[in-house]
Design an enzyme around this catalytic site. Structure first.
Site, short mmCIF file in Angstrom:
data_model
loop_
_atom_site.label_atom_id
_atom_site.label_comp_id
_atom_site.label_asym_id
_atom_site.label_seq_id
_atom_site.Cartn_x
_atom_site.Cartn_y
_atom_site.Cartn_z
N GLU A 128 0.84 -1.21 0.00
CA GLU A 128 0.00 0.00 0.00
C GLU A 128 0.87 1.25 0.00
O GLU A 128 0.58 2.24 -0.68
CB GLU A 128 -0.91 0.01 1.25
CG GLU A 128 -2.02 -1.02 1.20
CD GLU A 128 -3.05 -0.69 0.12
OE1 GLU A 128 -2.74 -0.93 -1.06
OE2 GLU A 128 -4.13 -0.22 0.45
N THR A 181 -5.48 7.81 -4.44
CA THR A 181 -5.65 7.86 -2.98
C THR A 181 -4.87 9.03 -2.38
O THR A 181 -5.38 9.72 -1.49
CB THR A 181 -5.22 6.52 -2.35
OG1 THR A 181 -6.06 5.50 -2.88
CG2 THR A 181 -5.35 6.53 -0.84
N1 HSE Z 1 -8.86 4.37 4.26
C1 HSE Z 1 -8.19 4.74 3.06
C2 HSE Z 1 -8.65 6.13 2.64
C3 HSE Z 1 -8.52 3.76 1.99
O1 HSE Z 1 -9.84 6.39 2.73
O2 HSE Z 1 -7.80 6.94 2.26
C4 HSE Z 1 -7.78 3.98 0.71
O3 HSE Z 1 -8.47 3.34 -0.33
#
Ligand code: HSE
Length: 306
Positions: A128, A181
């Site tokens: 990640e 992201t």
């Molecule tokens: N929890 C993370 C976010 C997930 O919302 O940034 C990324 O897909």
């Protein structure tokens, strides 16, 4: 056995109120990957279908995870990896997490299973980081454990599996645009007012309680996000309308899947889920947005051999 072929599920992270702390896995969507031992001692990404992703091992989430695990275990073999992406990266459905978790699971098997699931999540978090710059646990925990998972603590990493009521379905609409992201994290405030924190942790409690007791309405009332959704919905075409239509057509609640742009709804029962899917899709048919739509049970298991 020198080859493993696996299915690694797509995941919905945050589940509205649980930013970076809750996720669930989808039964109906995920990536397929093939892992073969090689004599070279190296990790090689030999093929990627369905998405443009780096073949360089140190830039590819699966490659990073496999390399770190082989190094940590002082393995005498290398691994060739083939990835078949079934949905686009930048979807909000844990695409890099599916690759990372798939690699962690398969390489662990090839090593003789020295690592526990929580350790596999830790390795997957390195994937990640390679993909989006942060060691986020929610999607990878969902992909490894299946079902609903709570990241109770990051340091030390503590993961808690939460039961899924048997009639719970997810509907997911994926507008075919990419939201990175990193970008979706950059728009979030560094601090939040206490009253928002109170609302958020109260809803997390409500969601967990509803999942345990099978109280579908409580689950629905708890799908509220005052932390990320107000800032991120701007990235998503017609988000408010899709959410409104989902709830008007019988969804328990709806929100942004992970960092978006996918939108998820939770629904009681398959026939209701089909109605909700139609209503959500109608928004993107009336205001043309290229999209894909999925109706899925919540997966009761994570990455698996196929
Ligand atoms: N929890 C993370 C976010 C997930 O919302 O940034 C990324 O897909």
């Amino acid at each position: 056995m020198d080859t493993r072929r696996i299915f690694s599920p797509a995941t919905v992270a945050n589940v509205s109120c649980g930013f970076d702390a809750i996720a669930f896995a989808l039964e109906a969507l995920g990536d397929e990957m093939t892992f073969r031992k090689n004599e070279s001692g190296e990790v090689r990404i030999t093929r990627i279908e369905g998405a443009e992703l780096p073949l360089e091992v140190d830039k590819n989430a699966a490659g990073v995870v496999a390399q770190r695990m082989l190094t940590a275990a002082n393995a005498s073999f290398g691994v060739d990896i083939e990835i078949q992406k079934k949905y686009k990266p930048g979807s909000g459905l844990g695409s890099s997490a599916a690759s990372s978790a798939g690699a962690a699971f398969a390489v662990n098997q090839m090593l003789g299973e020295p690592y526990e699931p929580t350790q596999l999540v830790k390795f997957s978090m390195l994937g990640e980081e390679a993909a989006c710059g942060s060691q986020i646990a929610d999607n990878v925990a969902g992909a490894i454990f299946g079902g609903f998972v709570l990241v109770r603590s990051y340091h030390p990493l503590e993961l808690v599996s939460i039961p899924t009521p048997s009639e719970l379905f997810a509907v997911v609409v994926h507008p075919q645009i990419e939201v990175k992201t990193e970008d979706a994290r950059r728009v979030l405030p560094k601090q939040i007012p206490v009253k928002h924190a109170v609302a958020q942790w109260a809803n997390v409690g409500g969601l967990i309680s509803g999942l345990y007791s099978g109280d579908y309405d409580l689950i629905g009332r708890s799908l509220v996000d005052v932390v990320a959704e107000p800032f991120r919905k701007e990235f998503i075409p017609h988000f408010d309308l899709v959410k409104e239509q989902a709830i008007a057509s019988g969804a328990l609640g709806a929100g942004i899947s992970g960092s978006g742009p996918s939108i998820f709804a939770l629904v009681k029962g398959r026939s209701q889920a089909e109605k909700v899917a139609k209503a959500m899709e109608a928004v993107y048919l009336e205001n043309p947005v290229d999209h894909k739509i999925y109706i899925s049970k919540i997966a009761n298991r994570g990455v698996r051999i196929i």
